[in-house]
Design an enzyme around this catalytic site. Structure first.
Site, PDB file in Angstrom:
ATOM      1  N   SER A   2      47.968 -89.428  38.307  1.00 49.85           N
ATOM      2  CA  SER A   2      46.875 -89.845  39.195  1.00 49.85           C
ATOM      3  C   SER A   2      45.542 -89.552  38.540  1.00 49.85           C
ATOM      4  CB  SER A   2      46.954 -89.087  40.530  1.00 49.85           C
ATOM      5  OG  SER A   2      45.810 -89.339  41.326  1.00 49.85           O
ATOM      6  N   TYR A  19      47.413 -80.874  44.802  1.00 46.12           N
ATOM      7  CA  TYR A  19      47.695 -82.221  44.303  1.00 46.12           C
ATOM      8  C   TYR A  19      47.000 -82.452  42.968  1.00 46.12           C
ATOM      9  CZ  TYR A  19      48.131 -87.307  44.206  1.00 46.12           C
ATOM     10  OH  TYR A  19      48.427 -88.602  43.834  1.00 46.12           O
TER      11      TYR A  19
END
Length: 253
Positions: free
Chosen positions: A136, A149
């Site tokens: 990501s 995350y």
């Protein structure tokens, strides 16, 4: 074109879109996710050979078993996509969020290791194939309110980079895919603007093009590649002021 594709996190969002895209290409699919009924529903809609494996990517033995079953039926895959991921807001001061941090790291990082490990030796012996990990752009800088995350995706990016070099002389390629904002159940509750957001279906098309080309790294959409490069060199003082004001991802209640 890849003819045998093994994919984790296949029951919704990016994983489902990738499964449908490769299924439409006529690939033989191995689909793994935690939600068995969603996998069964997806399989019923696909007009291709498809094996389903209800399993959590934290379960290394379960992944070993799924990989062995798929290869016994179809041989080593041409493409393995480690897509399973989890994104939940967290704050370090809450003791209960330590468990969230652990869960995210185990799924987003160790899940990749568990996914790739059973396939590496068979693919190496055949001297072909590709391992692809979904990281990501959140791994490029620390995101306040989503530090678990962000940390997990930074770790995924570096893991995939090192693995790519390890596999360099084997004939097996490794691709790091860094999505920006993709319209999925994971992002629909984000309480902040999501620039350049694209659908999961559009992401899947662009992702497949990158994998077909043998790219080592793809940031999708391309606009986020520019944003990512800027963020990577942005002085801390400017970054801190800018991101201090953004909304925070919701924590688990």
């Amino acid at each position: 074109m890849s003819t045998r594709v093994f994919l984790t996190g296949a029951s919704s969002g990016i994983g489902e879109a990738l499964a449908r895209l490769y299924g439409a290409r006529g690939a033989t699919l191995g689909l793994l996710a935690r939600r068995e009924e969603r996998l069964r529903e997806l399989k019923r809609t696909l007009a291709c050979a498809c094996e389903i494996y209800p399993c959590d990517v934290r379960d290394a033995a379960g992944l070993e078993s799924a990989a062995a079953d798929f290869m016994s039926r179809h041989g080593p895959p041409d493409l393995v996509i480690g897509n399973a991921g989890l994104s939940i807001g967290n704050l370090t001061e809450f003791v209960e969020d330590t468990a969230v941090f652990r869960e995210i790291l185990e799924i987003n990082v160790l899940g990749l290791v568990n996914t790739f490990r059973p396939f590496i030796e068979p693919m190496r012996k055949r001297a072909s194939g590709r391992l692809a990990g979904i990281a990501s752009v959140a791994g490029l800088r620390g995101i306040p309110g989503a530090t678990a995350y962000s940390a997990s995706k930074a770790a995924a990016i570096r893991y995939l980079e090192g693995l790519r070099v390890e596999m360099r002389r084997t004939g097996v390629g490794v691709t790091t895919i860094c999505p920006g904002y993709i319209a999925t159940p994971m992002t629909e509750k984000n309480p902040y603007p999501m620039p350049f957001i694209i659908t999961a279906e559009e992401f899947a098309r662009r992702c497949a093009r990158s994998l077909d080309s043998g790219a080592s790294l793809a940031i999708i959409p391309w606009q986020m590649a520019i944003v990512g490069r800027i963020l990577a060199v942005l002085p801390n003082a400017i970054y801190d002021r800018a991101f201090d004001k953004v909304g925070r991802k919701p924590r688990r209640r």
